[in-house]
Design an enzyme around this catalytic site. Structure first.
Site, PDB file in Angstrom:
ATOM      1  N   VAL A  11       0.751  -1.282   0.281  1.00 31.68           N
ATOM      2  CA  VAL A  11       0.181   0.114  -0.003  1.00 31.68           C
ATOM      3  C   VAL A  11       0.929   1.222   0.043  1.00 31.68           C
ATOM      4  CG1 VAL A  11      -1.639   1.343   1.477  1.00 31.68           C
ATOM      5  CG2 VAL A  11      -1.902  -1.274   1.086  1.00 31.68           C
ATOM      6  N   ASP A  30      10.353   3.807   6.443  1.00 28.77           N
ATOM      7  CA  ASP A  30      10.237   2.359   6.893  1.00 28.77           C
ATOM      8  C   ASP A  30      11.393   2.126   7.616  1.00 28.77           C
ATOM      9  OD1 ASP A  30       8.234  -0.287   5.411  1.00 28.77           O
ATOM     10  OD2 ASP A  30       9.803  -0.686   6.662  1.00 28.77           O
ATOM     11  N   THR A 124      -5.584  -0.967   7.112  1.00 23.44           N
ATOM     12  CA  THR A 124      -6.977  -1.493   7.485  1.00 23.44           C
ATOM     13  C   THR A 124      -7.083  -1.657   8.912  1.00 23.44           C
ATOM     14  OG1 THR A 124      -7.023  -2.495   5.168  1.00 23.44           O
ATOM     15  CG2 THR A 124      -8.540  -3.239   7.185  1.00 23.44           C
ATOM     16  N   HIS A 217     -16.624  -9.338  -0.636  1.00 21.95           N
ATOM     17  CA  HIS A 217     -15.763  -9.829  -1.617  1.00 21.95           C
ATOM     18  C   HIS A 217     -15.771 -11.331  -1.382  1.00 21.95           C
ATOM     19  CE1 HIS A 217     -14.155  -5.574  -2.623  1.00 21.95           C
ATOM     20  NE2 HIS A 217     -15.485  -5.670  -2.780  1.00 21.95           N
ATOM     21  N   ASN A 225     -18.383 -20.502  -5.420  1.00 24.51           N
ATOM     22  CA  ASN A 225     -17.796 -21.703  -5.521  1.00 24.51           C
ATOM     23  C   ASN A 225     -19.108 -22.640  -4.798  1.00 24.51           C
ATOM     24  OD1 ASN A 225     -15.371 -20.642  -6.394  1.00 24.51           O
ATOM     25  ND2 ASN A 225     -14.590 -20.282  -4.384  1.00 24.51           N
ATOM     26  N   GLY A 265     -38.544 -13.333   4.037  1.00 23.69           N
ATOM     27  CA  GLY A 265     -39.473 -14.226   4.305  1.00 23.69           C
ATOM     28  C   GLY A 265     -40.317 -14.224   3.060  1.00 23.69           C
ATOM     29  N   CYS A 268     -41.350 -17.502  -1.365  1.00 19.38           N
ATOM     30  CA  CYS A 268     -39.841 -17.917  -2.313  1.00 19.38           C
ATOM     31  C   CYS A 268     -38.554 -18.208  -1.506  1.00 19.38           C
ATOM     32  CB  CYS A 268     -39.977 -17.074  -3.242  1.00 19.38           C
ATOM     33  SG  CYS A 268     -41.287 -17.146  -4.615  1.00 19.38           S
ATOM     34  N   LYS A 271     -38.293 -20.980   1.226  1.00 16.78           N
ATOM     35  CA  LYS A 271     -38.446 -22.289   0.378  1.00 16.78           C
ATOM     36  C   LYS A 271     -37.320 -22.420  -0.396  1.00 16.78           C
ATOM     37  CE  LYS A 271     -41.686 -22.227  -3.218  1.00 16.78           C
ATOM     38  NZ  LYS A 271     -40.989 -22.765  -4.088  1.00 16.78           N
ATOM     39  N   ARG A 331     -47.529 -15.862   4.079  1.00 11.18           N
ATOM     40  CA  ARG A 331     -46.756 -17.109   4.256  1.00 11.18           C
ATOM     41  C   ARG A 331     -45.120 -17.042   4.492  1.00 11.18           C
ATOM     42  NH1 ARG A 331     -48.185 -19.744  -1.347  1.00 11.18           N
ATOM     43  NH2 ARG A 331     -48.067 -17.549  -1.713  1.00 11.18           N
TER      44      ARG A 331
END
Ligand SMILES: NC(=O)c1ccc[n+]([C@@H]2O[C@H](COP(=O)([O-])OP(=O)(O)OC[C@H]3O[C@@H](n4cnc5c(N)ncnc54)[C@H](O)[C@@H]3O)[C@@H](O)[C@H]2O)c1
Length: 437
Positions: A11, A30, A124, A217, A225, A265, A268, A271, A331
């Site tokens: 980064v 660094d 992050t 993601h 998969n 709910g 569809c 179920k 339903r």
């Protein structure tokens, strides 16, 4: 701008190189001598297409150098980007050692610098880290106050390794969280007019967005998969399926269904998810993501129950009970499930739903109500006023326009439990709780 970049990994190196290409002057910092030397030799410390050229040109032009000396970097720049690593600990928690060390080092250097400086967390970090760890350490070491003595913000990085340089210049979005407007402007100035939406928000939202993105993601990959695994076992071409799936930008690849709220709910989704999970089981497939969907949905119903019962008030009125506004289909309504649990615990429940009144219901839905849930039909009231008159706790269950401004109609003794995120929530301060907000 004059910018210091702390941490010359993926980064940091990409940010440093690309910011110089955008005309800024950058000092990289660094502790690893090898990374500092590579930059000063005009070479990238990480392999990313195009980065070596940017770094080489910038070093030659005198717009980029690297150092291990934090004081030098802070003295010669106006804004610092913190890009140090935040690896996992064995227990899954974040290791914030490097973030803490940089905060202390930058704070100490700030104590010897006059004039404004802005510190931006690009690593992050979990929500709460900037306010709970970074700011206290910076304040302690510098002897200055965040906001007045120095600016603090965050600016999460959305690059992908391998296409990081291209992603830097064409990011999906630029997100800026900051303690004050001046800091937010300073961070925005880094990016000039990059072709991306610029979103200014709070520090905590900025921190959380990055986790939300990455979890999404990861979920997309595992979902695809598991669909692929099911398809293979059933002799179906998974790519043909997913290619068609991806062509639907109305319901599939869109913001639809991505707002926190109550459980799903209807006739569809439960179920069909159940049938798919069963099919996978019958094919001896172990698909944890698909299997977890109904379990997670069930937990959301329990959360609703806990929210209502936490008030300790026995009289509860529901506004809207069908699985979504504008339908009379009961339903597998998760709100109905909530109602049944409350009745089971002795709560005194009433329901108002203009689409679900016995006088209006016909056909299958009338039969379902009378045959399958006759005890619920006796709880229906005919008007909003009746519901408000009965309940001490009012639960908004559907996004019916009539309920969105219900706050105006509440009496002082009412408590509102919101499953749909109504408008005018703030005016109910202290008498309001939302399911996921
Ligand atoms: N790699 C990615 O694609 C990517 C994308 C978005 C966000 N992020 C996040 O950005 C952060 C950095 O990731 P990365 O992959 O660049 O990490 P990295 O491990 O490649 O680099 C981190 C660098 O920080 C340096 N460092 C450690 N302590 C330091 C200190 N006190 N002062 C200055 N430098 C110090 C290390 O020597 C190292 O060079 C992480 O929080 C990561 O989660 C990474």
């Amino acid at each position: 701008m004059k910018i210091s970049v702390f941490g010359l990994g993926y980064v940091g190196a990409v940010s440093a190189g690309c910011l110089t290409a955008a005309g800024h002057e950058v000092v990289g910092v660094d502790p690893a001598a090898i990374k500092v030397d590579l930059i000063n030799d005009g070479r990238s410390p990480v392999i990313e297409e195009g980065l070596d050229e940017f770094i080489g040109r910038a070093v030659q032009a005198g717009r980029l150098r690297a150092t291990q000396d934090v004081y030098d970097a802070i003295r010669s720049t106006d804004l610092s980007l913190v890009c140090v690593g935040t690896p996992s600990k064995p227990n899954g928690d974040l290791d914030l050692r490097h973030v803490a060390a940089v905060s202390r080092e930058v704070g100490e250097a700030l104590s010897m610098k006059n004039g404004r400086h802005t510190v931006v967390i690009r690593s992050t970090v979990m929500p709460g880290t900037t306010r709970g760890l970074v700011i206290p350490l910076l304040e302690k070491a510098s002897g200055r106050q965040a906001g007045t003595g120095f600016g603090v913000g965050n600016n999460p990085e959305f690059l992908r390794e391998g296409t990081a340089v291209a992603d830097f210049f064409h990011p999906p979005k630029t997100v800026i969280g900051a303690v004050d407007g001046q800091t937010s402007d300073d961070i925005a100035a880094l990016y000039g007019d990059l072709p991306a939406p610029l979103i200014r928000t709070s520090i905590e939202v900025g921190e959380m967005v990055k986790y939300c993105d990455n979890a999404w993601h990861a979920l997309k990959v595992t979902f695809a998969n598991e669909i692929g695994t099911t398809c293979k076992a059933a002799g179906i071409d998974s790519h043909a399926v997913m290619d068609i799936f991806c062509k639907d930008s109305k319901l599939n690849l869109s913001s639809t269904y991505l707002k926190p709220g109550f459980a799903f709910g209807g006739s569809c989704l439960p179920k069909d998810v159940r049938a798919l999970a069963y099919r996978a089981r019958s094919l001896d497939l172990d698909l944890p993501v698909l299997n977890a969907i109904l379990q997670s949905n069930e937990r959301q119903i329990s959360r609703g129950f806990d929210l209502i019962t936490a008030r300790g008030k026995r009289a509860v009125s529901f506004l809207g009970v069908s699985f979504k506004a504008g339908t009379d289909d009961l339903r597998e309504s998760p709100i109905l499930e909530l109602v049944e649990r409350l009745i089971g615990k002795g709560y005194d429940v009433r329901i108002f739903d203009k689409n679900v009144s016995l006088s209006k219901l016909v056909g299958a839905n009338r039969e379902f109500l009378l045959k399958s849930i006759p005890h619920v039909s006796s709880l229906l009231v005919g008007s909003l006023d009746e519901a408000l008159c009965h309940g001490e706790t009012i639960v908004v269950g559907t996004r019916d326009p009539a309920f969105m401004k219900i706050g105006e109609r509440l009496r002082p003794e009412h408590f509102l439990v919101d499953l749909v995120r109504i408008e005018a929530r703030q005016q109910l301060d202290g008498r309001y709780d939302g399911i996921n907000w």
